[in-house]
Design an enzyme around this catalytic site. Structure first.
Site, PDB file in Angstrom:
ATOM      1  N   TRP A   1     -46.138   7.432   8.623  1.00 42.82           N
ATOM      2  CA  TRP A   1     -45.001   6.964   9.239  1.00 42.82           C
ATOM      3  C   TRP A   1     -44.667   7.182  10.668  1.00 42.82           C
ATOM      4  O   TRP A   1     -45.210   8.400  11.008  1.00 42.82           O
ATOM      5  CB  TRP A   1     -44.024   7.043   8.329  1.00 42.82           C
ATOM      6  CG  TRP A   1     -43.214   8.130   7.970  1.00 42.82           C
ATOM      7  CD1 TRP A   1     -43.497   8.880   6.994  1.00 42.82           C
ATOM      8  CD2 TRP A   1     -41.771   8.558   8.606  1.00 42.82           C
ATOM      9  NE1 TRP A   1     -42.514   9.936   6.778  1.00 42.82           N
ATOM     10  CE2 TRP A   1     -41.752   9.793   7.930  1.00 42.82           C
ATOM     11  CE3 TRP A   1     -41.131   8.356   9.827  1.00 42.82           C
ATOM     12  CZ2 TRP A   1     -40.487  10.657   8.467  1.00 42.82           C
ATOM     13  CZ3 TRP A   1     -40.135   9.215  10.147  1.00 42.82           C
ATOM     14  CH2 TRP A   1     -39.785  10.269   9.515  1.00 42.82           C
TER      15      TRP A   1
ATOM     16  N   LEU B   1     -46.296   4.718  15.787  1.00 47.05           N
ATOM     17  CA  LEU B   1     -46.059   4.648  17.185  1.00 47.05           C
ATOM     18  C   LEU B   1     -45.306   5.323  17.962  1.00 47.05           C
ATOM     19  O   LEU B   1     -44.748   5.327  19.093  1.00 47.05           O
ATOM     20  CB  LEU B   1     -45.530   2.967  17.182  1.00 47.05           C
ATOM     21  CG  LEU B   1     -46.280   1.826  16.843  1.00 47.05           C
ATOM     22  CD1 LEU B   1     -45.387   0.708  16.612  1.00 47.05           C
ATOM     23  CD2 LEU B   1     -47.491   1.592  17.764  1.00 47.05           C
TER      24      LEU B   1
ATOM     25  N   SER C   1     -44.214  10.890  -0.869  1.00 51.70           N
ATOM     26  CA  SER C   1     -44.067  10.606   0.653  1.00 51.70           C
ATOM     27  C   SER C   1     -43.278  12.093   0.964  1.00 51.70           C
ATOM     28  O   SER C   1     -42.260  12.585   0.382  1.00 51.70           O
ATOM     29  CB  SER C   1     -43.115   9.618   0.763  1.00 51.70           C
ATOM     30  OG  SER C   1     -42.606   9.421   2.474  1.00 51.70           O
ATOM     31  N   ASN C   2     -43.384  12.555   2.048  1.00 49.88           N
ATOM     32  CA  ASN C   2     -43.000  13.646   2.743  1.00 49.88           C
ATOM     33  C   ASN C   2     -43.403  15.080   1.711  1.00 49.88           C
ATOM     34  O   ASN C   2     -42.259  16.139   1.922  1.00 49.88           O
ATOM     35  CB  ASN C   2     -41.588  13.741   3.145  1.00 49.88           C
ATOM     36  CG  ASN C   2     -41.373  12.221   3.928  1.00 49.88           C
ATOM     37  OD1 ASN C   2     -41.746  12.237   5.005  1.00 49.88           O
ATOM     38  ND2 ASN C   2     -40.623  11.302   3.479  1.00 49.88           N
TER      39      ASN C   2
ATOM     40  N   LEU D   1     -43.695   6.750  23.677  1.00 49.71           N
ATOM     41  CA  LEU D   1     -44.852   7.121  24.575  1.00 49.71           C
ATOM     42  C   LEU D   1     -45.299   5.625  25.111  1.00 49.71           C
ATOM     43  O   LEU D   1     -46.621   5.605  25.624  1.00 49.71           O
ATOM     44  CB  LEU D   1     -45.972   7.676  23.825  1.00 49.71           C
ATOM     45  CG  LEU D   1     -45.486   9.133  23.278  1.00 49.71           C
ATOM     46  CD1 LEU D   1     -46.827   9.537  22.539  1.00 49.71           C
ATOM     47  CD2 LEU D   1     -45.265  10.050  24.284  1.00 49.71           C
TER      48      LEU D   1
ATOM     49  N   GLY E   1     -41.997   4.326  19.754  1.00 47.47           N
ATOM     50  CA  GLY E   1     -41.970   3.529  21.010  1.00 47.47           C
ATOM     51  C   GLY E   1     -41.891   4.543  22.394  1.00 47.47           C
ATOM     52  O   GLY E   1     -41.848   4.362  23.473  1.00 47.47           O
TER      53      GLY E   1
ATOM     54  N   TYR F   1     -34.050   1.035   2.174  1.00 47.02           N
ATOM     55  CA  TYR F   1     -34.101   0.508   3.631  1.00 47.02           C
ATOM     56  C   TYR F   1     -32.955  -0.889   3.960  1.00 47.02           C
ATOM     57  O   TYR F   1     -32.872  -1.817   2.936  1.00 47.02           O
ATOM     58  CB  TYR F   1     -35.369  -0.102   3.770  1.00 47.02           C
ATOM     59  CG  TYR F   1     -36.494   0.792   3.851  1.00 47.02           C
ATOM     60  CD1 TYR F   1     -36.220   2.218   4.007  1.00 47.02           C
ATOM     61  CD2 TYR F   1     -37.864   0.531   3.997  1.00 47.02           C
ATOM     62  CE1 TYR F   1     -37.023   3.141   4.332  1.00 47.02           C
ATOM     63  CE2 TYR F   1     -38.852   1.613   4.279  1.00 47.02           C
ATOM     64  CZ  TYR F   1     -38.442   3.011   4.131  1.00 47.02           C
ATOM     65  OH  TYR F   1     -39.351   3.685   4.579  1.00 47.02           O
TER      66      TYR F   1
END
Ligand SMILES: NC(=O)c1ccc[n+]([C@@H]2O[C@H](COP(=O)([O-])OP(=O)(O)OC[C@H]3O[C@@H](n4cnc5c(N)ncnc54)[C@H](OP(=O)(O)O)[C@@H]3O)[C@@H](O)[C@H]2O)c1
Length: 325
Positions: free
Chosen positions: A231, A234, A165-166, A239, A237, A61
């Site tokens: 993950w 939200l 993950s995934n 919606l 953003g 990250y």
């Protein structure tokens, strides 16, 4: 905030976790600026104030800067390390690393896993990770090597618990056959707009089904006590006020439904989106990634918002943009 066990681990984690991906300010090699350091502390404090006890990282990250900037919280809030849980991920390599012509790739080799954890511990300025996830499935995975790396990291006290993950159900099954440490989490994209894992069970045996091939991943995780970490909970953003770069009728209509239901319930749209993710009976944990304190607080209101079956389906249908069979 409500807490729940993370898979078969002894960790009690808040149902909403804080995703630290953007804290480093940018995915470049520029050093951390004073402004980025200050902003990161503001976001982390907002997450702590909202009651969050679980922080999600990855070695990649912002090219390591998100982990590095996070370590500033140890001075800002004394004795915090024992009160919070840290998760990081490994297994993704950037193109150009280590050689200029190195390709983008995934790497679950023993050497990469161990050296990635060493790097995360150094940047986070901590002796141990509570959880380590394998970030994205590596087609060249040798599960015996993963098992050896996990055992050594665990025995050295550097990682307490492990997950992925995934990953699909089949990829989980392969790993779990060889890896001796319990796999306690699978972090996957899951939100009102991103429902492929649910759609798979619904479109089964229909004419012209979309091929999503999640192989019963939700069901597998439920059967084997592997927490699904969502993950993108939200919906980035889209919606709750963010203008899409590529607007579509489906997103506009879904955002209108979210706004209407949120108004009726007297809650922010962010709370509704999180409550939708948490309503799924797979004991989902939502990993929110907004940096704004007001949005962190709004999203965390979703922990106390219980949605009925009808509420949940209203939003599911809005996000799908089409009726059920
Ligand atoms: N395992 C994986 O492969 C994977 C992949 C991606 C992410 N993750 C993890 O999951 C966490 C969350 O993921 P995410 O950030 O993709 O999802 P998210 O929480 O759904 O979205 C957060 C993003 O949406 C923006 N946003 C939210 N509401 C907005 C609004 N009303 N207007 C404009 N922008 C808005 C935020 O910007 P602001 O900061 O301005 O609010 C932020 O960039 C990450 O931090 C990371 O820890 C994991």
């Amino acid at each position: 905030m409500h807490q729940q066990p993370l898979g078969a681990s002894d960790l009690k984690v808040t149902r909403i976790a804080y995703g630290c991906m953007p804290l480093g300010g940018g995915w470049d090699d520029a050093p951390l600026s004073t402004q980025t350091r200050k902003q990161a502390l503001v976001s982390i404090r907002a997450a702590l104030d909202a009651g969050i006890n679980f922080f999600d990282h990855a070695d990649i990250y912002c090219r390591g800067k998100s982990e590095e900037v996070f370590s500033g919280i140890w001075q800002a809030v004394p004795h915090l390390r024992q009160r919070i849980l840290l998760q990081s991920k490994c297994g993704i390599c950037f193109p150009g690393d280590p050689n200029p012509d190195s390709p983008q790739r995934f790497d679950f080799s023993y050497e990469h896993i161990v050296s990635s954890v060493e790097g995360s511990l150094k940047r986070l300025q901590t002796d141990y990770l509570d959880v380590l996830l394998l970030h994205r499935p590596d087609p060249l995975v040798e599960p015996e090597e993963v098992a050896r790396a996990f055992d050594e990291l665990h025995q050295a006290g550097k990682v307490r618990w492990f997950g992925v993950s995934n990953h699909t159900a089949a990829q989980l099954e392969l790993l779990r056959h060889f890896v001796r440490q319990p796999i306690v989490a699978n972090q996957v994209a899951f939100n009102v707009l991103h429902t492929h894992m649910l759609d798979e069970g619904i479109i089964f045996n229909q004419d012209n089904p979309k091929l999503t091939r999640n192989e019963g991943t939700i069901e597998y995780c439920r059967l084997h006590n592997i927490t699904l970490q969502a993950w993108g909970p939200l919906a980035w953003g889209l919606l709750s006020g963010r203008e899409p770069e590529d607007p579509s009728e489906k997103i506009t209509k879904a955002a209108a439904v979210v706004a209407k239901v949120a108004r009726q319930k007297g809650v922010p749209a962010e709370a509704l989106l999180i409550a939708w993710v948490l309503r799924h009976p797979a004991t989902v944990q939502a990993i929110i990634g907004t940096t704004r304190p007001e949005r962190i607080a709004a999203a965390c209101q979703g922990d106390a918002l219980a949605l009925s079956r009808e509420d949940w389906y209203h939003l599911f249908l809005a996000g799908r943009g089409e009726a059920l069979p």
